[in-house]
Scaffold this active site. Structure first.
Site, PDB file in Angstrom:
ATOM      1  N   TYR A 126      -0.371  -9.869   0.784  1.00 32.93           N
ATOM      2  CA  TYR A 126       0.728  -9.516   1.576  1.00 32.93           C
ATOM      3  C   TYR A 126       0.885 -10.007   3.100  1.00 32.93           C
ATOM      4  CZ  TYR A 126      -2.850  -6.374   3.154  1.00 32.93           C
ATOM      5  OH  TYR A 126      -4.071  -5.812   3.707  1.00 32.93           O
TER       6      TYR A 126
ATOM      7  N   ARG B  66      -2.565 -11.837   3.814  1.00 31.61           N
ATOM      8  CA  ARG B  66      -4.091 -11.637   3.515  1.00 31.61           C
ATOM      9  C   ARG B  66      -4.217 -11.968   1.889  1.00 31.61           C
ATOM     10  NH1 ARG B  66      -7.390  -7.988   4.875  1.00 31.61           N
ATOM     11  NH2 ARG B  66      -8.709  -9.911   4.545  1.00 31.61           N
TER      12      ARG B  66
ATOM     13  N   HIS C 169     -10.391  -2.983  -0.920  1.00 28.48           N
ATOM     14  CA  HIS C 169     -11.279  -2.521   0.167  1.00 28.48           C
ATOM     15  C   HIS C 169     -12.478  -1.723  -0.527  1.00 28.48           C
ATOM     16  CE1 HIS C 169      -8.802  -3.323   3.934  1.00 28.48           C
ATOM     17  NE2 HIS C 169      -7.808  -3.350   2.866  1.00 28.48           N
TER      18      HIS C 169
ATOM     19  N   TYR D  64       0.901  -1.331   0.237  1.00 28.41           N
ATOM     20  CA  TYR D  64       0.029   0.101   0.128  1.00 28.41           C
ATOM     21  C   TYR D  64       0.770   1.132   0.092  1.00 28.41           C
ATOM     22  CZ  TYR D  64      -4.031  -2.695   1.421  1.00 28.41           C
ATOM     23  OH  TYR D  64      -5.204  -3.677   1.640  1.00 28.41           O
TER      24      TYR D  64
ATOM     25  N   HIS E  96      -7.388  -8.548  -2.143  1.00 27.17           N
ATOM     26  CA  HIS E  96      -8.743  -8.040  -1.938  1.00 27.17           C
ATOM     27  C   HIS E  96      -8.608  -6.573  -2.043  1.00 27.17           C
ATOM     28  CE1 HIS E  96      -6.204  -7.284   1.856  1.00 27.17           C
ATOM     29  NE2 HIS E  96      -6.905  -6.023   1.891  1.00 27.17           N
TER      30      HIS E  96
END
Lengths: 197, 235
Positions: free
Chosen positions: B144, B154, B159, B105, B157
């Site tokens: 990640y 995770r 959000h 991110y 995905h």
């Protein structure tokens, strides 16, 4: 009661730790406009200027540095903004995250909401609050009432529906003129009241 | 007759305290939620218009671009925002954010040792149209690691944050990808009751896939809808 609807609700998931560049980008210094922020009322908006600030505390009493607070309120006349252009100058929606203040506070600069004329006998001025964070799989709803509105608070239907010993968790303290403190406690004996809204 | 929202269906949503997801232990409320009068749930919510949006807000393959295309697999993510009766929810603000193709991110607190992509920002937003439809162009996010437990990863995905028409229709969720082996190991995904989990998994669609350009995924999102409740006189 209503019958079971054909489609199931999409499940909630946590907002996670990395939402700020998408949901509060300006506050965090990213190069994307925010759809809403902490400064909610410019000079053209009629009403008493107030500042609200507070911390979000976890079950150990530690301030949470990655919470997102959203508020939704009426204007000084008790009217909520709407698609038909009512209150075009005041959206009534604010957003602040707790990751930029050294003390992990959120804050809003807004106006004190009013109560619609037809509801004054059963409602006090209040602000709707949504709380989201990492570790919270479904967001929670709470309400902020004002510590200097004791008379109105005493006849507010929602506040009266809360067990008396827990009502204080919904009252923002007036710490100086126009300046309120509202801490949100996720757990503990004085856990903030969250509503099944 | 007054139209009020159906309640949050707790057989579709995760519990606040989840033994598998460690951060819930000190953050999830432990006292029962206080019920409110049904009429309160009908409070209209904030309205967002196109003036809130920039021209490239829906296109994550372009809105962070400095001097080149972002790296990774381009995808189209589209679907409809519906209520529980299948009625479209038009004008819903949909905000998304995600990791880049390497699983990183842009957020300053993400310290995962994977490269940032100077041409990818990773956030976008749009409004659903009259049929409730929305459409994003983006890059498939990478998996990640995270610190929840040993060797925790995770799943891929995106959000999603949505506002419907009422204050109480607010929804924040995550969209997953079909066939991801990490789903069965992920406590955040597994925190949702089993019968509802698959609603968070997008489906691949050859019809939404664009020839020579990008794979298409469909993710329909269902918000709380209106129930009709008869209020007795004097209540």
């Amino acid at each position: 009661m209503s019958k079971v609807p054909p489609l199931g609700q999409t499940p909630s998931q946590t907002v996670g730790p990395f939402f700020a560049y998408g949901l509060s980008p300006r506050q965090y210094g990213y190069a994307l406009e925010s759809v809403a922020g902490s400064a909610m009322a410019d000079e053209s908006v009629v009403g008493e200027r107030i500042r609200i600030e507070g911390q979000v505390l976890d079950g150990s009493g530690a301030p949470i540095t990655d919470a997102l607070i959203e508020i939704w309120q009426a204007d000084a006349d008790g009217a909520y903004s709407a698609a038909d252009g009512v209150n075009a100058r005041f959206s009534g929606f604010g957003r602040c995250s707790t990751g930029t203040d050294p003390a992990a506070r959120f804050w809003f600069e807004t106006i004190k909401p009013g109560v619609a004329a037809g509801e004054a006998d059963r409602a006090a001025p209040c602000i709707n609050v949504t709380v989201l964070m990492r570790g919270l799989l479904s967001h929670v709803f709470t309400r902020l009432y004002f510590g200097d509105e004791a008379e109105a608070n005493a006849r507010d239907e929602v506040l009266l529906s809360v067990p008396p010993e827990r009502r204080a968790t919904l009252i923002a303290d007036l710490v100086e003129p126009g300046h309120y403190r509202f801490d949100i406690r996720m757990q503990g004996d004085d856990e903030t009241v969250f509503f099944d809204l | 007759m007054t139209r009020v929202l159906r309640p949050r269906d707790w057989s579709s949503h995760p519990a606040y305290i989840d033994a598998g997801y460690r951060s819930t232990a000190l953050r999830g409320p432990t006292k029962p939620l206080i019920p409110v009068k049904a009429a309160l749930s009908s409070l209209a919510g904030p309205v967002f218009g196109h003036e809130s949006l920039g021209p490239l807000d829906h296109d994550l393959t372009q809105n962070g671009r400095k001097d080149a295309e972002p790296l990774g697999e381009r995808i189209i993510v589209t679907g409809r925002v519906l209520d529980e009766d299948g009625r479209p929810v038009p004008g819903a603000l949909i905000e998304i954010w995600q990791a880049n193709a390497a699983g990183r991110y842009i957020h300053k607190v993400d310290q995962h040792q994977a490269p940032l992509d100077p041409n990818f920002y990773g956030a976008g937003r749009c409004l659903s149209d009259a049929d409730g439809r929305y459409r994003f162009l983006t890059i498939k996010p990478g998996a990640y690691p995270w610190g929840n437990h040993f060797n925790a990863w995770r799943p891929n995905h995106i959000h999603f944050s949505l506002f419907g028409h009422q204050f109480a229709t607010r929804l924040v969720t995550q969209m997953y990808f079909p066939g991801d082996p990490l789903l069965m190991l992920d406590p955040i995904y597994q925190g949702v009751p089993e019968t509802a989990r698959e609603r968070m998994v997008a489906r691949f669609s050859i019809d939404e896939t664009e020839e020579g350009y990008a794979l298409g995924y469909v993710f329909d999102i269902v918000l709380r809808g209106a129930a009709e409740t008869l209020f007795e006189a004097g209540r």
